[in-house]
Design a protein around this motif. Structure first.
Motif, PDB file in Angstrom:
ATOM      1  N   GLY A   9      10.368  14.597 -12.919  1.00  0.00           N
ATOM      2  CA  GLY A   9      10.557  14.629 -14.359  1.00  0.00           C
ATOM      3  C   GLY A   9      11.888  14.028 -14.768  1.00  0.00           C
ATOM      4  O   GLY A   9      12.380  14.258 -15.858  1.00  0.00           O
ATOM      5  N   THR A  10      12.485  13.230 -13.864  1.00  0.00           N
ATOM      6  CA  THR A  10      13.777  12.596 -14.120  1.00  0.00           C
ATOM      7  C   THR A  10      13.566  11.104 -14.190  1.00  0.00           C
ATOM      8  O   THR A  10      12.913  10.535 -13.335  1.00  0.00           O
ATOM      9  N   SER A  11      14.126  10.461 -15.179  1.00  0.00           N
ATOM     10  CA  SER A  11      13.987   8.994 -15.249  1.00  0.00           C
ATOM     11  C   SER A  11      14.960   8.369 -14.295  1.00  0.00           C
ATOM     12  O   SER A  11      15.973   8.956 -13.947  1.00  0.00           O
ATOM     13  N   ASP A  68      10.375  10.970  -5.256  1.00  0.00           N
ATOM     14  CA  ASP A  68      10.212  10.178  -6.475  1.00  0.00           C
ATOM     15  C   ASP A  68      10.949  10.848  -7.631  1.00  0.00           C
ATOM     16  O   ASP A  68      10.800  12.047  -7.842  1.00  0.00           O
ATOM     17  N   LEU A  69      11.697  10.064  -8.392  1.00  0.00           N
ATOM     18  CA  LEU A  69      12.335  10.598  -9.589  1.00  0.00           C
ATOM     19  C   LEU A  69      11.278  10.981 -10.621  1.00  0.00           C
ATOM     20  O   LEU A  69      11.395  11.998 -11.295  1.00  0.00           O
ATOM     21  N   PHE A 115      15.237   1.793  -8.357  1.00  0.00           N
ATOM     22  CA  PHE A 115      13.787   1.585  -8.385  1.00  0.00           C
ATOM     23  C   PHE A 115      13.007   2.900  -8.395  1.00  0.00           C
ATOM     24  O   PHE A 115      11.864   2.975  -7.962  1.00  0.00           O
ATOM     25  N   GLY A 116      13.624   3.961  -8.925  1.00  0.00           N
ATOM     26  CA  GLY A 116      12.891   5.195  -9.182  1.00  0.00           C
ATOM     27  C   GLY A 116      12.763   6.184  -8.043  1.00  0.00           C
ATOM     28  O   GLY A 116      11.920   7.062  -8.097  1.00  0.00           O
ATOM     29  N   MET A 117      13.597   6.044  -7.030  1.00  0.00           N
ATOM     30  CA  MET A 117      13.556   6.986  -5.909  1.00  0.00           C
ATOM     31  C   MET A 117      14.863   7.770  -5.842  1.00  0.00           C
ATOM     32  O   MET A 117      15.889   7.347  -6.362  1.00  0.00           O
TER      33      MET A 117
END
Length: 144
Positions: A139-141, A134-135, A114-116
């Motif tokens: 700048g990381t997906s 936060d990803l 979920f983007g963390m």
């Protein structure tokens, strides 16, 4: 700016009973939360208090006392103190710094679905500390 506690989380076996207790205590638990496995309440101070009945969703190494392979209560944790460090790089750096000082790493840094970006470390008393970032801020997906 000094680091501040971002979230305090409690692991619960029965979400319904936990929600009932914390509502009676006076927390403003959102209606319909009984069907959730993770319920967060933003406090007036900015701190988020959360209850989670499925921590293995975000910590793949978590072992519940009701699962096969659980040896004793110390194998997993009942509470989590989360410190938000904003970026993946900051989480990686802080984890390396703390383990370099000899503190016990519990989970090396990892990406969630979920983007963390999380890492778990034990304080000197064995309390579980969650470092988060936060990803997207890195700048990381989340798929990287």
């Amino acid at each position: 700016m000094a680091l501040e506690l971002y979230m305090l989380g409690l692991i619960t076996q029965d979400m319904g009973k936990a929600l009932e207790f914390y509502r009676r205590l006076g927390l403003a638990i959102p209606e319909g939360s009984e069907k959730q496995t993770h319920v967060g309440v933003k406090m007036g101070s900015g701190l988020t208090f959360f209850l989670d009945s499925n921590p293995s969703r975000w910590d793949p190494g978590f072992v519940s006392k009701n699962e096969p392979g659980h040896l004793e209560a110390a194998d997993s944790y009942r509470s989590v103190l989360e410190f938000y460090l904003e970026t993946q790089e900051a989480v990686d750096t802080k984890y390396a710094e703390l383990t370099g000082f000899g503190y016990q790493g519990l989970r090396t840094p990892y990406k969630t679905s979920f983007g963390m970006h999380f890492a778990l470390i034990a304080d000197p008393d064995g309390n579980t500390i969650l470092l988060s970032g936060d990803l997207a801020a890195s700048g990381t997906s989340k798929d990287a």
